[in-house]
Design an enzyme around this catalytic site. Sequence first.
Site, PDB file in Angstrom:
ATOM      1  N   ASP A 319       0.848  -1.190   0.000  1.00 30.56           N
ATOM      2  CA  ASP A 319       0.000   0.000   0.000  1.00 30.56           C
ATOM      3  C   ASP A 319       0.884   1.240   0.000  1.00 30.56           C
ATOM      4  OD1 ASP A 319      -2.533  -1.016  -0.131  1.00 30.56           O
ATOM      5  OD2 ASP A 319      -2.717  -1.304   2.024  1.00 30.56           O
ATOM      6  N   GLU A 360      -6.249  13.974   5.964  1.00 29.90           N
ATOM      7  CA  GLU A 360      -6.444  14.784   4.760  1.00 29.90           C
ATOM      8  C   GLU A 360      -7.634  15.726   4.931  1.00 29.90           C
ATOM      9  OE1 GLU A 360      -6.201  11.552   4.853  1.00 29.90           O
ATOM     10  OE2 GLU A 360      -4.634  10.836   3.478  1.00 29.90           O
ATOM     11  N   ALA A 391     -14.658   2.450  -0.262  1.00 28.04           N
ATOM     12  CA  ALA A 391     -13.723   2.004  -1.297  1.00 28.04           C
ATOM     13  C   ALA A 391     -14.403   1.902  -2.655  1.00 28.04           C
ATOM     14  CB  ALA A 391     -13.137   0.653  -0.906  1.00 28.04           C
ATOM     15  N   ARG A 394     -15.286   5.958  -3.573  1.00 25.69           N
ATOM     16  CA  ARG A 394     -14.062   6.763  -3.529  1.00 25.69           C
ATOM     17  C   ARG A 394     -14.372   8.244  -3.440  1.00 25.69           C
ATOM     18  NH1 ARG A 394     -12.198   5.172  -8.597  1.00 25.69           N
ATOM     19  NH2 ARG A 394     -10.368   6.518  -8.461  1.00 25.69           N
ATOM     20  N   MET A 395     -15.441   8.565  -2.690  1.00 31.61           N
ATOM     21  CA  MET A 395     -15.836   9.959  -2.449  1.00 31.61           C
ATOM     22  C   MET A 395     -16.351  10.073  -1.022  1.00 31.61           C
ATOM     23  SD  MET A 395     -18.094  11.034  -5.799  1.00 31.61           S
ATOM     24  CE  MET A 395     -19.416   9.917  -5.324  1.00 31.61           C
ATOM     25  N   LYS A 407     -16.212  15.400  -2.442  1.00 30.25           N
ATOM     26  CA  LYS A 407     -14.795  15.516  -2.787  1.00 30.25           C
ATOM     27  C   LYS A 407     -14.279  14.095  -2.955  1.00 30.25           C
ATOM     28  CE  LYS A 407     -12.454  15.459   1.719  1.00 30.25           C
ATOM     29  NZ  LYS A 407     -13.561  14.932   2.539  1.00 30.25           N
ATOM     30  N   ASP A 530      -5.553  -4.028   6.531  1.00 35.81           N
ATOM     31  CA  ASP A 530      -6.114  -3.774   7.857  1.00 35.81           C
ATOM     32  C   ASP A 530      -7.631  -3.652   7.854  1.00 35.81           C
ATOM     33  OD1 ASP A 530      -6.450  -1.363   6.605  1.00 35.81           O
ATOM     34  OD2 ASP A 530      -5.170  -0.208   7.961  1.00 35.81           O
ATOM     35  N   ASP A 534     -10.075  -5.524   2.810  1.00 35.54           N
ATOM     36  CA  ASP A 534      -8.825  -6.206   2.441  1.00 35.54           C
ATOM     37  C   ASP A 534      -8.909  -7.717   2.652  1.00 35.54           C
ATOM     38  OD1 ASP A 534      -7.362  -3.906   1.734  1.00 35.54           O
ATOM     39  OD2 ASP A 534      -6.922  -3.481   3.831  1.00 35.54           O
TER      40      ASP A 534
END
EC number: 7.2.2.6
Length: 691
Positions: A319, A360, A391, A394-395, A407, A530, A534
Amino acid sequence: MTKRKLGMFDAELVKPAIVDSFRKLSPSIQWRNPVMFVVYIGSILTTLLWIQSLYGEGEASSSFILGVMLWLWFTVLFANFAEALAEGRSKAQAASLRGLKKETWAKKVKAANIPENWDNRPASELVSATQLRKGDIFIAEANDVIAADGEVIAGVASVDESAITGESAPVIRESGGDFSSVTGGTRVLSDWIVVRVTVNPGETFIDRMISMVENAKRQKTPNEIALTILLVALTIVFLVVVATLLPFSMFSVAASGSGSPIQITVLIALLVCLIPTTIAGLLSAIGVAGMSRMMAANVIATSGRAVEAAGDVDVLLLDKTGTITLGNRQASNFVAASGVTEAELADIAQLASLADETPEGRSIVVLAKQKFNIREREINSIGAQFVPFTAQTRMSGVDMNGEQIRKGAASAIQKHIESLGGHFPQEVLKAVDDVSRRGSTPLVVSQGTRVMGVVELKDIVKGGIKERFNELRQMGIRTIMITGDNKLTAAAIAAEAGVDDFLAEATPEDKLALIRKHQSEGRLVAMTGDGTNDAPALAQADVAVAMNSGTQAAKEAGNMVDLDSNPTKLIEVVETGKQMLMTRGSLTTFSIANDVAKYFAIIPAAFVATYPQLEALNVMHLSSPSSAILSAVIFNALIIIFLIPLALKGVTYKPLGAAALLRRNMTIYGLGGLIAPFIGIKIIDLIISVI
């Protein structure tokens, strides 16, 4: 994990190992190692021959038979000691883990009474941790010891996991994310959490760790089984050869009319010296020590098979965030779209990030405040509803006043805008490309069907990571960076970090497909993870290191757990696996090379009375036939003891390719295995002749 570091020959380890060496003399234990079982049988036979010699009926002097007998028993005991010492280190680690298990109480609540805030918490029932079962729910607040392994289903708390990981810095555990897993025996430092128990008594993480590290019946790995078959085959060949020597000797004596038939004691000594006892005696210790070294690195392997697979890995999936980069991307710039001011973009970007607790998201809020003095707002007071990141989408963002403020990745926002009937401007795509080419991460911000602009997130590659990847490349290991970033950003960071390839805009399905692709081409794949998303990829990978801070699903899918939750540890895991395989190969080479010198010691001694010409093979000029045989047997036993530190510590790790490793192995351990016995046997012979 907090534990006192024990030396290799610490008294706490050596004393129990000596006792275990004698306990392992049981036939039920000895037969598990076929090569050493032959030595065990030989020791019994020479003991019977020695007893016979005490009554004047021996084939040789009782002192000679006694010497051979004692050193054959020492050979068995030394092999037992090597294994017991390795197991003792694991047992010491297990004992330190067992010390973490204390009488703990839990504040159990009913499932229907899960509180939304601390003030509305229901009455709880104080019960012993041993009474908790899978599915039960309990509350843990400041200074409480978490009673059992579980998933946080409400609340957020700072947790001290130093008892498990050895790290003093507290960690945050909260519901609904990839950091929702808690471990029994850790302590809540502040705030509160509601935990759903995920295991029954005896199945906790600590229980499983204890079971793994002290399990005496360790399952052999495939390579270990293959090597054992080779050693058994060599033993059978030498057994047949030695068995034919007795009739050959009797025929030779009759034909030449001189000398005497070879003695049974000498035949047993010859057999034991020729079969690969060195590696056979240390093989189990090498495997146990490999798992022990993993645990010293705070990585718990479910089996030796996992450690061995790490040594055979061909492809590493890494990753980007936290492994290759520092993982603390910070907003550094706002790039507004046409017709939008930078302040307007900052305002909408901050709205989309108000409930985003990621580094972020928080950095976007801070940057908007610093550049344009835009104050934070309470999301509930402005009637906004938070939409979390997934996932799949993705926003992330908020829904407010009938508008969707989002975003996220450029491709995700473009798909979202077009699904609403909007248009994605070309100048924004160009801004995304420009940001990506700088190696930064672009986040596109939208309000309804309107694209507002781009937020630039700067990412920093870890120092020294490029050199680590070069080492892996020299070993023939391919590194692939996995990231959710777009292809331009991924390409820039991949070039800076020095990875061989990258997978951009990766989804859980993409990871799984990539693993299967490499496996279908005959490669072994390692990865870390994690999150629950995954888990499928972790279950598919040959070496799957789950983070201890991750979800229960991830930990159950992996075959290793990193207590430090450090994704970079995957590289260390592979190096440890390589070291175990290198150690096994090196000692096998040394053991087989040893036989040449022993041949020159024993064969002349056994037949020189019948064939004096064989004295020419006595290149070491050993003082007498009996001294030569005894010297070889003594050396054969002592070399096991001398090699125990190497077996437990492992050979020096060198990041080399297969051909270079083979040359190094043959030079050091092949040539060393040839020379060492000549020197050792000669020194022992000189000592015996003096005595």
